[in-house]
Design an enzyme around this catalytic site. Sequence first.
Site, PDB file in Angstrom:
ATOM      1  N   HIS A   1      -9.838   2.744   0.053  1.00 30.20           N
ATOM      2  CA  HIS A   1      -8.410   2.385   0.058  1.00 30.20           C
ATOM      3  C   HIS A   1      -8.114   1.554  -1.184  1.00 30.20           C
ATOM      4  O   HIS A   1      -8.432   0.365  -1.245  1.00 30.20           O
ATOM      5  CB  HIS A   1      -8.095   1.599   1.324  1.00 30.20           C
ATOM      6  CG  HIS A   1      -6.632   1.341   1.539  1.00 30.20           C
ATOM      7  ND1 HIS A   1      -5.661   1.667   0.619  1.00 30.20           N
ATOM      8  CD2 HIS A   1      -5.966   0.776   2.593  1.00 30.20           C
ATOM      9  CE1 HIS A   1      -4.486   1.327   1.081  1.00 30.20           C
ATOM     10  NE2 HIS A   1      -4.638   0.783   2.271  1.00 30.20           N
TER      11      HIS A   1
ATOM     12  N   CYS B   1       0.798  -1.224   0.000  1.00 34.66           N
ATOM     13  CA  CYS B   1       0.000   0.000   0.000  1.00 34.66           C
ATOM     14  C   CYS B   1       0.834   1.280   0.000  1.00 34.66           C
ATOM     15  O   CYS B   1       0.272   2.375   0.003  1.00 34.66           O
ATOM     16  CB  CYS B   1      -0.964  -0.004   1.186  1.00 34.66           C
ATOM     17  SG  CYS B   1      -2.153  -1.357   1.094  1.00 34.66           S
TER      18      CYS B   1
ATOM     19  N   LYS C   1      -9.231   8.652   2.429  1.00 34.65           N
ATOM     20  CA  LYS C   1      -9.797   7.305   2.332  1.00 34.65           C
ATOM     21  C   LYS C   1     -11.216   7.262   2.891  1.00 34.65           C
ATOM     22  O   LYS C   1     -11.982   6.352   2.582  1.00 34.65           O
ATOM     23  CB  LYS C   1      -8.906   6.299   3.060  1.00 34.65           C
ATOM     24  CG  LYS C   1      -7.565   6.040   2.391  1.00 34.65           C
ATOM     25  CD  LYS C   1      -6.784   4.977   3.121  1.00 34.65           C
ATOM     26  CE  LYS C   1      -5.420   4.723   2.493  1.00 34.65           C
ATOM     27  NZ  LYS C   1      -4.471   5.825   2.691  1.00 34.65           N
TER      28      LYS C   1
ATOM     29  N   HIS D   1      -2.264   8.401   6.123  1.00 37.22           N
ATOM     30  CA  HIS D   1      -2.659   7.113   5.545  1.00 37.22           C
ATOM     31  C   HIS D   1      -4.107   6.839   5.941  1.00 37.22           C
ATOM     32  O   HIS D   1      -4.921   6.474   5.102  1.00 37.22           O
ATOM     33  CB  HIS D   1      -1.734   6.005   6.033  1.00 37.22           C
ATOM     34  CG  HIS D   1      -2.007   4.676   5.411  1.00 37.22           C
ATOM     35  ND1 HIS D   1      -1.795   4.426   4.073  1.00 37.22           N
ATOM     36  CD2 HIS D   1      -2.496   3.522   5.937  1.00 37.22           C
ATOM     37  CE1 HIS D   1      -2.137   3.175   3.798  1.00 37.22           C
ATOM     38  NE2 HIS D   1      -2.560   2.603   4.919  1.00 37.22           N
TER      39      HIS D   1
ATOM     40  N   PHE E   1       1.189  -3.330   4.209  1.00 31.20           N
ATOM     41  CA  PHE E   1       1.448  -4.667   4.728  1.00 31.20           C
ATOM     42  C   PHE E   1       2.871  -5.074   4.340  1.00 31.20           C
ATOM     43  O   PHE E   1       3.344  -4.799   3.244  1.00 31.20           O
ATOM     44  CB  PHE E   1       0.462  -5.675   4.150  1.00 31.20           C
ATOM     45  CG  PHE E   1      -0.910  -5.600   4.755  1.00 31.20           C
ATOM     46  CD1 PHE E   1      -1.169  -4.808   5.857  1.00 31.20           C
ATOM     47  CD2 PHE E   1      -1.955  -6.345   4.217  1.00 31.20           C
ATOM     48  CE1 PHE E   1      -2.435  -4.749   6.417  1.00 31.20           C
ATOM     49  CE2 PHE E   1      -3.223  -6.295   4.772  1.00 31.20           C
ATOM     50  CZ  PHE E   1      -3.467  -5.499   5.871  1.00 31.20           C
TER      51      PHE E   1
ATOM     52  N   GLU F   1      -0.066   5.701  13.277  1.00 29.56           N
ATOM     53  CA  GLU F   1       0.439   6.910  12.630  1.00 29.56           C
ATOM     54  C   GLU F   1       0.205   8.167  13.461  1.00 29.56           C
ATOM     55  O   GLU F   1       0.971   9.127  13.343  1.00 29.56           O
ATOM     56  CB  GLU F   1      -0.097   7.064  11.208  1.00 29.56           C
ATOM     57  CG  GLU F   1      -1.550   7.305  11.036  1.00 29.56           C
ATOM     58  CD  GLU F   1      -1.870   7.569   9.559  1.00 29.56           C
ATOM     59  OE1 GLU F   1      -1.095   8.270   8.881  1.00 29.56           O
ATOM     60  OE2 GLU F   1      -2.912   7.076   9.088  1.00 29.56           O
TER      61      GLU F   1
END
Length: 422
Positions: free
Chosen positions: A346, A169, A341, A309, A405, A320
């Site tokens: 996403h 991602c 998002k 993110h 990931f 984060e």
Amino acid sequence: MRRRVVITGVGVMAPGGIGVKNFWSLLSEGRTATRGITFFDPAPFRSRVAAEIDFFPEKHGLGPQKIRRMDRAAQLAVIATREAVADSGLDLDATDPHRRGVTVGSAVGATTGLDQEYRVVSDDGRLGLVDHRYAPPHLYGHFVPSSFAAEVAWASGSEGPSTVVSTGCTSGLDSLGHAVELIREGSADVMIAGATDAPISPITMACFDAIKATTPRNDDPAHASRPFDRSRNGFVLGEGHAVLVLEELGAAQRRGARIYAEIGGYASRCNAFHMTGLRPDGREMAEAIRVALDEARLNPEDIDYINAHGSGTKQNDRHETAAFKRSLGDHAYRTPVSSIKSMVGHSLGAIGSIEIAACVLAMAESVIPPTANLHDPEPECDLDYVPITAREARLDRVLSVGSGFGGFQSAMVLTRPERNTA
């Protein structure tokens, strides 16, 4: 002297409307494009919501042969490339194609095409041994993600460095970061850079169902993506592509190009910890932010806005938030943060480039896009997440981050053109 890299063109294919104008309208108005899945019957799945694009390739000049040859993600990439090149005003015939390169990021490659074609060659799963006679002649192009870079290179007549970046991602940010380095080192003068993913398919939904990463809030798709909210329970899968035309600053100035922003700094780190897990202290993301700021020659207090993110998973949002505090110190509490998002879902590897496009437009319009659906902030997420409604603000220096990931953590810093060219 280090060559400086600027953004001169933007192209976007995202949920809620095709093209930059529709994309920005959605974000600035705080509307959401998340809905119940329509691409296939989602009834067997735990999560049945997504952010889909109403995209009909033939309406964008793709003929039957190109539609047959290209996976949906490649189609999105080609259309966005056309918009970005046109927006840049770059005369492709007047520039050396060997000095023009391509980088395309993707997390999952041609998932849609492979999923569809497997159903055909396996007779909808009934054959233990697939029948190759039913495979289309271009199926190999779906199998290799490098076909995405090839399609973009063909669409833009680019004969310089051509690369696919796949780091989960963070692919969208890392693709841009790689393009910046190619220009800085002198391997190219222009890069067509971005990322694409069209993952809304049964196999993808099954993968994320298995680890419970996507939201089960199927009764309210429009409000299912809730980054930083106490009630968040997973992300909403999306799709899309964004392309940025990157140029060496001097060349862009000589041709009188409109310069959106300079990419001042970029860095990537990995936590070497867990495939899907994140340390709560956000140390790796904070380190990526620190290095990106150093490269841009900025201090933490110089940042005017953070594009987070903000996936909407409890683990990520806490991670984060800690990274922002660790890297920016007290300034983190004074810095607006938001997650798009919440509106466009996403789109895995594509989202980093889509978020950079959002940052570029936010700087141009002096508007911070909001975090939609944020009504009850998580106590541990105690920063200014610009809830519900967009906010007017002059943005000179913007930070965008990504988390993927595998432990990938990336950060990119953009600065306003007036500062760059003074």
